[in-house]
Design an enzyme around this catalytic site. Sequence first.
Site: not given
Length: 297
Positions: A180, A208-209, A211, A231, A233
Amino acid sequence: MKHVILTHGGVTSPQSHADSCAAAADDALAVLNAGGEALGAAIAAVARLEDDPRFNAGTGSNLRLDGRTIEMDAAVMASDGRFGAVASIERVKNPVLVAAKVLETPHLLLAGVGATAFARRLGFDDHDPVTEGAREKHARALAALGGNGDGDFSSDAARFHALTAKRFWNFDAEPLECDTVGAVVRDAHGRFAAAASTGGSTYMLRGRVGDVPLLGAGIYAGPHGAVAATGIGEEIARRFLARTVYDWLADGVAPARAAQRGVAMFPDVLAIGVLVVGRTGQAVASNRTMASAQLVG
């Protein structure tokens, strides 16, 4: 009030990549110097980081388990409450720019094929984000799943083994045997913004999703400051990390203390990092190496 720009290349990113974080901060400063606000500056910074293939965002995003699929998440938020995000978007160069366009709609989040179609409708070109670096990382991740890894992916592989990949496999290819970037900005008028983008994790089922596009998990901005997290998610989302740290700012906790408390919410085995900017200060905190940069003026 002085402007503040903080950028990061993801927790565990080496300090040698801080040059790109500094360049991203410079891009954000150029927006402010041209009369732009905090939101535009944060978006510009993250777009610059998405274009660096050394980072897991935009070009350079992680390949999923099938070795073909790349799905990306991005989000932007301003201190006046405006929020826009995309999740599981494919084949665009700068997901954060698409997320910024969601601000112009009645929605907060667009996902999957709908997000990609939205991008095409607005003129975002088709772009293949796969790099040789992503292919090499994918090969190492698969080796770890097979018990022949170099150690860098052992803990993540162990977590995915627990899911039994064959049982939940949802890719078109045959099943296997079984980070990220972000920015927070305060402009000279006291407006805050946060933006983030990620290519997700290799050990990840399709759809998948993480944070990043979840309001209050990966990023948050309000009249008291802005926060961006990096980090795992799922762990960030469970702790509602960005909003939790922001609420501490609202309660009068200094940014440095709020950042440290945010990192301390996680056990040492989980890599975590945060950027925090408030009305009276700013902080970068992580429990691993994390490329970052800051400009205060």
